[in-house]
Scaffold this motif. Sequence first.
Motif, mmCIF file in Angstrom:
data_model
loop_
_atom_site.group_PDB
_atom_site.id
_atom_site.type_symbol
_atom_site.label_atom_id
_atom_site.label_comp_id
_atom_site.label_asym_id
_atom_site.label_seq_id
_atom_site.Cartn_x
_atom_site.Cartn_y
_atom_site.Cartn_z
ATOM 1 N N ASP A 53 17.251 33.920 67.768
ATOM 2 C CA ASP A 53 17.121 34.478 66.019
ATOM 3 C C ASP A 53 17.685 33.230 65.173
ATOM 4 O O ASP A 53 18.942 32.933 65.418
ATOM 5 C CB ASP A 53 18.224 35.564 66.048
ATOM 6 C CG ASP A 53 18.048 36.259 64.829
ATOM 7 O OD1 ASP A 53 17.128 37.121 64.378
ATOM 8 O OD2 ASP A 53 18.802 35.633 63.821
ATOM 9 N N VAL A 54 16.947 32.897 64.202
ATOM 10 C CA VAL A 54 17.334 31.475 63.524
ATOM 11 C C VAL A 54 18.560 32.121 62.532
ATOM 12 O O VAL A 54 19.412 31.009 62.566
ATOM 13 C CB VAL A 54 16.165 31.170 62.474
ATOM 14 C CG1 VAL A 54 15.777 32.264 61.528
ATOM 15 C CG2 VAL A 54 16.533 30.076 61.719
ATOM 16 N N ARG A 55 18.826 33.218 62.039
ATOM 17 C CA ARG A 55 19.912 33.587 61.237
ATOM 18 C C ARG A 55 21.241 33.725 62.058
ATOM 19 O O ARG A 55 22.033 33.287 61.570
ATOM 20 C CB ARG A 55 19.684 34.979 60.427
ATOM 21 C CG ARG A 55 18.761 34.851 59.242
ATOM 22 C CD ARG A 55 18.452 36.203 58.747
ATOM 23 N NE ARG A 55 17.575 37.206 59.467
ATOM 24 C CZ ARG A 55 17.113 38.373 59.299
ATOM 25 N NH1 ARG A 55 17.382 38.775 57.956
ATOM 26 N NH2 ARG A 55 16.621 39.204 60.012
ATOM 27 N N ALA A 56 21.154 33.936 63.429
ATOM 28 C CA ALA A 56 22.156 34.132 64.285
ATOM 29 C C ALA A 56 22.685 32.685 64.659
ATOM 30 O O ALA A 56 23.727 32.336 64.673
ATOM 31 C CB ALA A 56 21.841 35.055 65.221
ATOM 32 N N ILE A 78 27.178 21.768 65.549
ATOM 33 C CA ILE A 78 25.972 21.096 65.262
ATOM 34 C C ILE A 78 24.529 21.433 66.009
ATOM 35 O O ILE A 78 23.636 21.363 65.186
ATOM 36 C CB ILE A 78 26.139 19.658 65.276
ATOM 37 C CG1 ILE A 78 27.550 19.253 64.271
ATOM 38 C CG2 ILE A 78 25.030 18.643 65.127
ATOM 39 C CD1 ILE A 78 28.130 17.865 64.315
ATOM 40 N N PRO A 79 24.776 21.640 67.266
ATOM 41 C CA PRO A 79 23.489 21.808 67.908
ATOM 42 C C PRO A 79 22.803 23.386 67.393
ATOM 43 O O PRO A 79 21.495 23.479 67.422
ATOM 44 C CB PRO A 79 24.138 22.170 69.458
ATOM 45 C CG PRO A 79 24.940 21.364 69.579
ATOM 46 C CD PRO A 79 25.815 21.436 68.407
ATOM 47 N N LEU A 80 23.777 24.175 67.257
ATOM 48 C CA LEU A 80 23.305 25.497 66.665
ATOM 49 C C LEU A 80 22.474 25.195 65.273
ATOM 50 O O LEU A 80 21.492 25.881 64.682
ATOM 51 C CB LEU A 80 24.507 26.676 66.559
ATOM 52 C CG LEU A 80 24.895 27.042 67.946
ATOM 53 C CD1 LEU A 80 26.099 27.732 67.912
ATOM 54 C CD2 LEU A 80 23.797 28.088 68.202
ATOM 55 N N ASN A 86 15.815 22.979 62.017
ATOM 56 C CA ASN A 86 14.522 22.777 62.694
ATOM 57 C C ASN A 86 13.515 23.978 62.208
ATOM 58 O O ASN A 86 12.292 23.762 62.342
ATOM 59 C CB ASN A 86 14.436 22.162 63.864
ATOM 60 C CG ASN A 86 14.978 20.881 63.937
ATOM 61 O OD1 ASN A 86 14.943 20.076 63.093
ATOM 62 N ND2 ASN A 86 15.877 20.576 65.022
ATOM 63 N N LYS A 87 13.983 25.071 62.126
ATOM 64 C CA LYS A 87 13.199 26.227 61.979
ATOM 65 C C LYS A 87 12.747 26.719 60.330
ATOM 66 O O LYS A 87 12.364 27.652 60.122
ATOM 67 C CB LYS A 87 13.471 27.729 62.926
ATOM 68 C CG LYS A 87 13.685 27.443 64.353
ATOM 69 C CD LYS A 87 14.387 28.673 64.920
ATOM 70 C CE LYS A 87 14.445 28.528 66.429
ATOM 71 N NZ LYS A 87 15.225 29.495 67.114
ATOM 72 N N GLY A 88 13.626 25.721 59.701
ATOM 73 C CA GLY A 88 13.210 26.115 58.297
ATOM 74 C C GLY A 88 14.411 26.971 57.626
ATOM 75 O O GLY A 88 14.141 27.123 56.408
ATOM 76 N N ALA A 120 16.269 21.198 52.305
ATOM 77 C CA ALA A 120 16.926 22.313 51.897
ATOM 78 C C ALA A 120 16.441 22.627 50.282
ATOM 79 O O ALA A 120 16.054 23.764 49.835
ATOM 80 C CB ALA A 120 18.395 22.370 51.983
ATOM 81 N N ALA A 121 16.292 21.551 49.454
ATOM 82 C CA ALA A 121 16.393 21.422 48.082
ATOM 83 C C ALA A 121 14.638 22.055 47.921
ATOM 84 O O ALA A 121 14.658 22.779 47.017
ATOM 85 C CB ALA A 121 16.409 20.456 47.494
ATOM 86 N N ASN A 122 13.855 21.455 48.652
ATOM 87 C CA ASN A 122 12.364 21.932 48.486
ATOM 88 C C ASN A 122 12.087 23.181 48.701
ATOM 89 O O ASN A 122 11.152 23.634 48.256
ATOM 90 C CB ASN A 122 11.719 20.768 49.213
ATOM 91 C CG ASN A 122 11.622 19.255 48.646
ATOM 92 O OD1 ASN A 122 11.690 19.265 47.472
ATOM 93 N ND2 ASN A 122 11.211 18.306 49.505
ATOM 94 N N LEU A 123 12.989 23.750 49.360
ATOM 95 C CA LEU A 123 12.639 25.196 49.901
ATOM 96 C C LEU A 123 12.793 25.844 48.476
ATOM 97 O O LEU A 123 12.409 27.125 48.371
ATOM 98 C CB LEU A 123 13.606 25.852 50.919
ATOM 99 C CG LEU A 123 13.205 25.310 52.211
ATOM 100 C CD1 LEU A 123 14.035 25.832 53.321
ATOM 101 C CD2 LEU A 123 11.439 25.683 52.717
ATOM 102 N N GLY A 124 13.949 25.534 47.634
ATOM 103 C CA GLY A 124 13.852 26.069 46.424
ATOM 104 C C GLY A 124 15.022 27.162 46.114
ATOM 105 O O GLY A 124 15.202 27.802 45.068
#
Length: 236
Positions: A53-56, A78-80, A86-88, A120-124
């Motif tokens: 789970d990306v949020r976790a 850092i690995p987490l 990498n999942k956005g 991160a910035a380009n996601l807005g």
Amino acid sequence: RREKAVRLPLMKRLLILLIVLAAAGGWWFATSEPPKPIPAHIQKLKADAQAGDVRAEYGLGRVYQLGDGLPKNLGMAIPLLKKAANKGHSGAQLALGRLHEAGEGVTQNMGRAMEWYRLAANLGRLADARFAMGQMHFHGRGVPRDYPLAFEWYQKAAAQGHPVAQHLLGAMYEEGWATDRDVIEAYKWYTLAIPEKKQALAVNSIYDPERARAKLAKKMNNYQIDRGEKRARQWR
């Protein structure tokens, strides 16, 4: 008799040593704290992160990064964060940008920091990421110094209510950096930054929008001040 005379002091010394060791051991056990149980919400984060789970992954990474509920451990964080980034996940990308900029847990690398900030910035969604892009361009970190680009990124962050970006945008309008000098627009942005000035001061003690506005107001007439106040109200 000689043997007995020698043995008695030796036995006494051994007895004293045993008493001292026992007392020291009792003190250690009395003062050492048992390991604290892992909070339930962190146990859930761990289980969800292991399931992908990306949020976790981001949440647990931040727990380890900040030492919030678990001992601080950048080797685990850092690995987490990378998995989530990498999942956005923009928050993870921003966190990695800051770690690379500071050289915390990784080799300091401004170029790499800039790459994460840009993603991160380009996601807005994150004003902090857009502000970071402005700072990198303004100070020439990882990229050539570029005031017009810094101005653009500060505008984007300020439009999302970022008080430090609002303060710096006010300064750029006041001084005419990368834009036409406009004291009314400068007054407006300083005014908008004032309610959250603590956040600006936390970044740099010279970022005081209230003091900057008061200083600017001395150079303005009442008509200009009224227009600045009106623009701030309209923006809100």
